[in-house]
Design a protein around this motif. Structure first.
Motif, PDB file in Angstrom:
ATOM      1  N   GLU A   1      -6.141   0.633  -5.347  1.00  0.00           N
ATOM      2  CA  GLU A   1      -4.728   0.700  -4.962  1.00  0.00           C
ATOM      3  C   GLU A   1      -4.606   1.604  -3.738  1.00  0.00           C
ATOM      4  O   GLU A   1      -5.099   2.739  -3.745  1.00  0.00           O
ATOM      5  N   CYS A   2      -3.992   1.090  -2.690  1.00  0.00           N
ATOM      6  CA  CYS A   2      -3.822   1.933  -1.502  1.00  0.00           C
ATOM      7  C   CYS A   2      -2.601   1.473  -0.720  1.00  0.00           C
ATOM      8  O   CYS A   2      -2.234   0.295  -0.738  1.00  0.00           O
ATOM      9  N   PRO A   3      -1.954   2.382  -0.014  1.00  0.00           N
ATOM     10  CA  PRO A   3      -0.829   2.017   0.843  1.00  0.00           C
ATOM     11  C   PRO A   3      -1.322   1.332   2.113  1.00  0.00           C
ATOM     12  O   PRO A   3      -2.475   1.506   2.514  1.00  0.00           O
ATOM     13  N   VAL A   4      -0.462   0.546   2.710  1.00  0.00           N
ATOM     14  CA  VAL A   4      -0.742  -0.087   3.999  1.00  0.00           C
ATOM     15  C   VAL A   4       0.091   0.665   5.024  1.00  0.00           C
ATOM     16  O   VAL A   4       1.307   0.554   5.051  1.00  0.00           O
ATOM     17  N   TYR A   5      -0.576   1.444   5.854  1.00  0.00           N
ATOM     18  CA  TYR A   5       0.129   2.393   6.708  1.00  0.00           C
ATOM     19  C   TYR A   5       0.628   1.753   8.001  1.00  0.00           C
ATOM     20  O   TYR A   5      -0.065   0.915   8.600  1.00  0.00           O
ATOM     21  N   PRO A   6       1.811   2.158   8.463  1.00  0.00           N
ATOM     22  CA  PRO A   6       2.299   1.690   9.771  1.00  0.00           C
ATOM     23  C   PRO A   6       1.537   2.375  10.890  1.00  0.00           C
ATOM     24  O   PRO A   6       1.103   3.522  10.758  1.00  0.00           O
ATOM     25  N   ASP A   7       1.355   1.654  11.993  1.00  0.00           N
ATOM     26  CA  ASP A   7       0.662   2.252  13.137  1.00  0.00           C
ATOM     27  C   ASP A   7       1.613   2.667  14.246  1.00  0.00           C
ATOM     28  O   ASP A   7       1.185   3.132  15.306  1.00  0.00           O
ATOM     29  N   GLY A   8       2.926   2.491  14.009  1.00  0.00           N
ATOM     30  CA  GLY A   8       3.910   2.872  15.006  1.00  0.00           C
ATOM     31  C   GLY A   8       4.208   1.804  16.030  1.00  0.00           C
ATOM     32  O   GLY A   8       5.091   1.964  16.873  1.00  0.00           O
ATOM     33  N   ASN A   9       3.471   0.693  15.971  1.00  0.00           N
ATOM     34  CA  ASN A   9       3.679  -0.399  16.930  1.00  0.00           C
ATOM     35  C   ASN A   9       4.159  -1.673  16.249  1.00  0.00           C
ATOM     36  O   ASN A   9       3.951  -2.772  16.755  1.00  0.00           O
ATOM     37  N   GLY A  10       4.778  -1.510  15.086  1.00  0.00           N
ATOM     38  CA  GLY A  10       5.280  -2.674  14.364  1.00  0.00           C
ATOM     39  C   GLY A  10       4.245  -3.342  13.485  1.00  0.00           C
ATOM     40  O   GLY A  10       4.490  -4.412  12.931  1.00  0.00           O
ATOM     41  N   THR A  11       3.074  -2.745  13.354  1.00  0.00           N
ATOM     42  CA  THR A  11       1.997  -3.309  12.555  1.00  0.00           C
ATOM     43  C   THR A  11       1.586  -2.319  11.471  1.00  0.00           C
ATOM     44  O   THR A  11       1.617  -1.109  11.682  1.00  0.00           O
ATOM     45  N   PHE A  12       1.194  -2.845  10.308  1.00  0.00           N
ATOM     46  CA  PHE A  12       0.653  -2.035   9.217  1.00  0.00           C
ATOM     47  C   PHE A  12      -0.827  -2.369   9.079  1.00  0.00           C
ATOM     48  O   PHE A  12      -1.253  -3.487   9.387  1.00  0.00           O
ATOM     49  N   MET A  13      -1.630  -1.416   8.595  1.00  0.00           N
ATOM     50  CA  MET A  13      -3.067  -1.658   8.518  1.00  0.00           C
ATOM     51  C   MET A  13      -3.681  -0.992   7.293  1.00  0.00           C
ATOM     52  O   MET A  13      -3.289   0.090   6.887  1.00  0.00           O
TER      53      MET A  13
END
Length: 266
Positions: free
Chosen positions: A171-183
């Motif tokens: 289980e892990c979060p999908v973090y935003p990269d600040g450019n409209g994308t999550f990774m």
């Protein structure tokens, strides 16, 4: 004198000579790690396992560039492994484990199984990508700051010698990269890993299960898109969620904005 000669004779009998069956003598195996260093993977762990042998060593690969790391091994079925990229993940014996709440490290590894021959033998370790970077793009009107994404599944480890996924709660979060994308990075899985992507209304740092907006059966979506978890080097994946149309686009490899879509429930 007689006792000395008896001891000397016994030592000779127990040693390995060119006139005897040398199958019981060790083979000096050299693992060449130059390809890891060339890829910028300058440290890691080498492991060897056979009947009567189970050993691992942390190395600075750069120190062994051009010469290789040598170890004495038995002349019978041997498993050898070389892994690099471990940071947050934990090495437990011959297994990599992902701690709860974390995504995979950028792990590259090599493994082989063979029977060493002769007094000396050589294997060349070539790094292979054991993780998949998942990039998520969404048109959710709530915006990047108002939605929290999470991926969960049933595989949370990897066997170093077989490179098969190991069961465990992931289980892990999908973090935003600040450019409209999550990774998020996923360690090698299989088609039955039960991966689920969930979207929650953002609130406190702790996710409230009652704030679930929608979920996507990620394992099913990847399977339908033809993703190969058994590939020697795992490819990255791009997901584009069309919130209004309740569709998700799955692109394997470099994303070019393709328009093939899979229907999902949102």
């Amino acid at each position: 004198m007689g006792q000395f000669m008896a001891v000397a004779a016994l030592a000779i009998m127990c040693s390995c000579s060119v006139k005897e069956d040398r199958s019981g003598c060790p083979c000096y195996l050299t693992m060449n790690v130059d390809e890891f260093v060339r890829e910028g993977l300058v440290s890691g762990v080498v492991s060897f396992k056979a009947a009567g042998l189970d050993t691992s060593e942390s190395l600075d690969f750069a120190d062994w560039f051009g010469t290789g790391y040598t170890v004495a091994v038995p002349r019978r079925g041997l498993s050898a492994s070389c892994v690099s990229g471990l940071s947050s993940c934990i090495l437990e014996g011959n297994c990599i484990r992902i701690p709860a709440g974390l995504s995979s490290d950028p792990i590259h590894s090599y493994r082989t199984r063979f029977v060493p021959e002769g007094d000396e033998d050589l294997v060349t370790a070539v790094p292979h990508k054991q993780y998949c970077r998942l990039f998520l793009v969404t048109d959710d009107p709530a915006g990047q700051d108002s939605v929290v994404y999470r991926i969960s599944g049933r595989m949370a480890g990897l066997d170093l010698f077989s490179l098969t996924p190991l069961p465990g709660h992931f289980e892990c979060p999908v973090y935003p990269d600040g450019n409209g994308t999550f990774m998020c990075s996923l360690l090698r899985q299989d088609d039955d890993s039960g991966l689920v992507l969930e979207a929650f209304d953002a609130g406190d740092e702790v996710i409230d299960e009652n704030d679930l907006k929608y979920s996507i059966n990620l394992s099913s979506a990847l399977l339908l898109a033809g993703y190969d978890w058994t590939a020697e080097d795992l490819e990255d994946v791009y997901l584009k969620v069309d919130y209004a149309r309740a569709e998700v686009t799955v692109t394997i490899g470099d994303w070019d904005g393709g328009d093939s879509r899979l229907d999902v429930e949102i």
